[in-house]
Design a protein around this motif. Structure first.
Motif, PDB file in Angstrom:
ATOM      1  N   THR A  79      -3.086   4.587  -1.689  1.00 28.06           N
ATOM      2  CA  THR A  79      -3.266   5.472  -0.534  1.00 28.06           C
ATOM      3  C   THR A  79      -2.309   5.257   0.638  1.00 28.06           C
ATOM      4  O   THR A  79      -2.540   5.775   1.721  1.00 28.06           O
ATOM      5  N   MET A  80      -1.252   4.495   0.437  1.00 27.70           N
ATOM      6  CA  MET A  80      -0.335   4.257   1.539  1.00 27.70           C
ATOM      7  C   MET A  80       0.438   5.533   1.865  1.00 27.70           C
ATOM      8  O   MET A  80       1.172   6.050   1.045  1.00 27.70           O
ATOM      9  N   VAL A  81       0.253   6.032   3.050  1.00 29.44           N
ATOM     10  CA  VAL A  81       1.005   7.230   3.435  1.00 29.44           C
ATOM     11  C   VAL A  81       1.832   6.934   4.678  1.00 29.44           C
ATOM     12  O   VAL A  81       1.504   6.043   5.449  1.00 29.44           O
ATOM     13  N   ASN A 116       5.742  -0.330  -0.415  1.00 29.52           N
ATOM     14  CA  ASN A 116       4.383  -0.795  -0.651  1.00 29.52           C
ATOM     15  C   ASN A 116       4.326  -2.324  -0.756  1.00 29.52           C
ATOM     16  O   ASN A 116       3.470  -2.978  -0.152  1.00 29.52           O
ATOM     17  N   VAL A 117       5.278  -2.873  -1.516  1.00 26.87           N
ATOM     18  CA  VAL A 117       5.345  -4.322  -1.678  1.00 26.87           C
ATOM     19  C   VAL A 117       5.611  -4.971  -0.314  1.00 26.87           C
ATOM     20  O   VAL A 117       4.977  -5.975   0.046  1.00 26.87           O
ATOM     21  N   ASN A 118       6.543  -4.368   0.437  1.00 28.55           N
ATOM     22  CA  ASN A 118       6.849  -4.931   1.760  1.00 28.55           C
ATOM     23  C   ASN A 118       5.617  -4.927   2.662  1.00 28.55           C
ATOM     24  O   ASN A 118       5.361  -5.897   3.383  1.00 28.55           O
ATOM     25  N   ALA A 119       4.851  -3.839   2.593  1.00 33.96           N
ATOM     26  CA  ALA A 119       3.639  -3.757   3.422  1.00 33.96           C
ATOM     27  C   ALA A 119       2.632  -4.831   2.989  1.00 33.96           C
ATOM     28  O   ALA A 119       1.970  -5.461   3.828  1.00 33.96           O
ATOM     29  N   ALA A 120       2.561  -5.057   1.674  1.00 33.69           N
ATOM     30  CA  ALA A 120       1.629  -6.078   1.169  1.00 33.69           C
ATOM     31  C   ALA A 120       2.054  -7.468   1.632  1.00 33.69           C
ATOM     32  O   ALA A 120       1.212  -8.303   1.991  1.00 33.69           O
TER      33      ALA A 120
END
Ligand code: FPP
Ligand code: MG
Ligand code: MG
Length: 445
Positions: free
Chosen positions: A240-242, A281-285
């Motif tokens: 759901t990452m927008v 996404n990986v960076n956000a994680a």
């Protein structure tokens, strides 16, 4: 001519303070209830690493080597000087000499160039063993307030461990049954609360509102970090990452796809919103993981390092460098902890190993594996809850060098910690801190 090099234990420059620390904590945690006493003192009886108070004490010595002219925020240390147990055995005459010296502090003699630190702690000075290292500065003292801060830090940490073992369903710590197992969850939680209460009393007695504020914030940070870990499903990998909403709450967006493949096309447009790429996404994680790590571990170390410099009356720049040192060391420490969870045995650790995946936690090793292998996203998203998930994740970590990459990440923070540390003047205490910083990376437990 052969010069004989005397081998010395680098820690000997604070060994007296470290044993006083244990005695003082034992005194502080005494209560009117014998069972509460047993539970509260339980983790202190076993041999912990005591890295947090060690850092406070060594840093105290290291900043005391900063020339007086660069310590303009003079903290007049009147704390409990006359009734501390640790001064038992000090001749009365010396106590009174100390008292009158304290009373003689006035803005006038500071103005007239009398080095205030020489008269601030005559008692500490009198009791200090000579350091094993030649220190570059005449000052080589640890203030009573800094010793007390070291005790407060260890108490807050121990309180958090009592709670942590309940949260993590742990059955061992420091090679013994954990508090929850030895005494029940209820008693472990209450003993943790009791330690926090007593630590707060000691903190308040420092009579330094800035330090009280910092250390109280670090307690709140521990809980925030633990909460981020508990609710790490807020970050739904690959789904759901927008854009514009880095950590959407699935319930709030009303959109929790069950099949990752639906949305796994990088940059795909879904309902008019761009689904972020795997890399984003990986960076956000990783951002989430590192922020959580700061809160749950580095906040206490960095804020106590900052407090140590504040209590010494250091300038803002020095205070900030101490904070930076503690922050990076703390991040390194926890990242190594997460790595050891994959590499070591329970026997070696004295606490459960391989616990994180079992608890559904995605730490650095598996995040690195996921970076290489996007198919791990669904496993992370469901907290490794399906049969076989934990095994698949372990294999993926090995295949994608997750542990080695985690070690590199930890070494990056170790280097930054060393860089911050080296802004302090050279001294024996600084050398020992460098040694401790390097050991955090190479430790096996
Ligand atoms: C150990 O982590 C735990 C922490 C670093 C912090 C735990 C904090 C809380 C439980 C919040 C409550 C706080 C207070 C002050 C009472 P870990 O579980 O990764 O390490 P472990 O392997 O040593 O258990
Ligand atoms: Mg935990
Ligand atoms: Mg734990």
């Amino acid at each position: 001519v052969r010069v004989e090099v005397k081998k010395q234990d680098p820690f000997s420059i604070v060994s007296n303070e470290m044993s006083t620390l244990a005695k003082n904590i034992a005194r502080i945690v005494g209560s009117g209830h014998p069972t509460l006493n047993r539970v509260s003192s339980y983790y202190f009886e076993a041999d912990g690493k005591k890295i947090r108070p060690l850092i406070v004490l060594l840093l105290s010595r290291a900043v005391s080597c900063i020339p007086e002219s660069k310590r303009n925020r003079i903290e007049i240390d009147r704390y409990d000087v006359l009734d501390q147990k640790e001064y038992e055995g000090t001749p009365k005459s010396m106590l009174f000499a100390g008292k009158s010296a304290l009373e003689s502090i006035s803005p006038l003699n500071i103005l007239h160039g009398i080095n205030p630190s020489l008269i601030l702690n005559p008692l500490t000075r009198a009791n200090l063993p000579l350091p094993d290292f030649e220190d570059s500065a005449v000052n080589n003292e640890i203030l009573p307030k800094q010793r007390r801060l070291a005790e407060v830090v260890e108490m807050i940490h121990t309180a958090s461990l009592l709670h942590d073992d309940v949260i993590d369903f742990s059955d061992s710590r420091r090679g013994r049954p954990s508090g929850n197992v030895a005494f029940t969850n209820k008693m472990a939680i209450l003993a943790g609360d009791f330690l926090l209460g007593r630590a707060s009393v000691e903190l308040g007695r420092l009579r330094n509102s800035e330090v009280v504020e910092l250390m109280s914030t670090s307690i709140a940070n521990l809980v925030e970090g633990e909460f981020m870990q508990l609710k790490n499903t807020v970050l739904q990998p690959d789904i759901t990452m927008v854009e514009g909403n880095p950590t959407p709450i699935p319930e709030a967006t009303g959109k929790v796809p069950t099949e990752i493949s639906e949305y796994s096309v990088p940059g795909a447009i879904v309902d008019g919103k761009r689904i972020i790429t795997h890399e984003e996404n990986v960076n956000a994680a990783f951002d989430y993981y590192l922020h959580k790590t700061y809160l749950k571990t580095a906040a206490l170390i960095s804020k106590s390092s900052r407090s140590t410099a504040i209590l010494a009356g250091c300038q803002e720049e020095v205070i900030n460098n101490c904070y930076r040192f503690g922050r990076n060391l703390g991040l390194c420490f926890q990242i190594v902890d997460d790595m050891l969870d994959y590499t070591t045995t329970a026997e070696q650790l004295g606490k459960p190993a391989g616990a994180d995946l079992q608890l559904g936690l995605a730490t650095a090793p598996i995040l690195y594996a996921w970076k290489n292998d996007p198919s791990l996203g669904p496993l992370i998203a469901r907290n490794f809850s399906k049969p076989g998930d934990v095994e698949t994740a372990k294999t993926a970590v090995i295949k994608n060098d997750g542990v080695e990459k985690t070690r590199v990440l930890a070494s990056k923070y170790r280097d930054q910690a060393l860089e911050a540390l080296r802004t302090l003047p050279e001294s024996g205490a600084r050398s020992v801190l460098e040694f401790v910083t390097n050991s955090v990376l190479t430790r096996t437990k």
